[in-house]
Design a protein around this motif. Structure first.
Motif, short mmCIF file in Angstrom:
data_model
loop_
_atom_site.label_atom_id
_atom_site.label_comp_id
_atom_site.label_asym_id
_atom_site.label_seq_id
_atom_site.Cartn_x
_atom_site.Cartn_y
_atom_site.Cartn_z
N SER A 71 0.84 -1.20 0.00
CA SER A 71 0.00 0.00 0.00
C SER A 71 0.87 1.25 0.00
O SER A 71 2.05 1.22 0.35
N GLY A 72 0.27 2.36 -0.40
CA GLY A 72 0.99 3.63 -0.39
C GLY A 72 1.47 4.00 1.00
O GLY A 72 2.57 4.56 1.15
N GLU A 73 0.67 3.68 2.02
CA GLU A 73 1.07 4.00 3.40
C GLU A 73 2.33 3.24 3.81
O GLU A 73 3.24 3.80 4.43
N LEU A 74 2.38 1.95 3.45
CA LEU A 74 3.57 1.15 3.78
C LEU A 74 4.80 1.63 3.01
O LEU A 74 5.91 1.65 3.55
N ILE A 75 4.61 2.03 1.77
CA ILE A 75 5.73 2.53 0.98
C ILE A 75 6.28 3.82 1.59
O ILE A 75 7.49 4.00 1.71
#
Length: 205
Positions: A148-152
């Motif tokens: 996900s974008g948050e994890l990236i």
């Protein structure tokens, strides 16, 4: 003696960074400025530049990680196909340790390249015969979801902070070592000067 006078053999306290920079580049013409004072100013100016370089490198490292993981997630998404599957057995945990367990179960699905079966990740408590969504690659093999974008973003921030921490620690150690050497040099310089001046000042022969 003035209350603001520097301690003999020591640097004047609370010199602003701009003053250190002027002294480091030779624009401070104070006749009381000693070579060791100029050396210390060069050290401070160098440390400031090193800190700035560490921040720049940390930002670059974070951007590189963010870009690489974003490209990888896009590539996974292009080759990932979500299909309906049915579990053929109950959910089981792959690790009994608290906080690290992941539930998985055997399942069957139909895919354009033909039917398939295998273990897939499922919610806790899933029973046999439950309909679940499964991500498959182009060859019909189960694959995980793209990051996900948050994890990236989290990965990029952690890399940036780690870079600053490592470079900052190395810079601080280098600064402390050089400062210690300059302090010793200043003390020896003061002792040598005192040995020459003290007999004339005290009248001792």
């Amino acid at each position: 003696m003035s209350a603001t006078a520097a301690t003999p053999g020591r640097r004047p306290p609370h010199t602003p960074l701009r003053g250190h920079v002027r002294r480091a580049v030779g624009r401070d013409h104070n006749p009381l400025c000693r070579p060791v004072d100029r050396a210390y100013s060069r050290l401070v100016a160098g440390a400031a530049l090193t800190a700035l370089a560490a921040v720049v490198l940390a930002v670059l490292a974070a951007l590189l990680v963010h870009g690489a993981e974003t490209d990888d997630a896009r590539n996974v998404a292009r080759h990932r196909h979500v299909v309906a599957a049915v579990t053929t057995g109950p959910a089981q945990s792959d690790d009994s340790r608290a906080g690290s367990a992941r539930e998985h179960a055997p399942a069957r699905w139909t895919y354009p390249v033909g039917p398939g079966a295998g273990d897939v990740t499922v919610p806790e408590g899933t029973v046999t015969g439950t309909a679940v969504q499964v991500g498959l690659d182009d060859d019909g093999r189960p694959v995980g979801a793209p990051r996900s974008g948050e994890l990236i973003v989290t990965d990029a921030v952690l890399v940036g902070l780690g870079t600053v921490s490592v470079l900052g620690s190395a810079s601080a150690g280098w600064f402390a070592l050089c400062r210690h050497r300059l302090d010793r040099r200043a003390e020896r310089s003061w002792e040598d000067a005192w040995e020459r001046v003290e007999p004339r000042w005290s009248g001792r022969r």
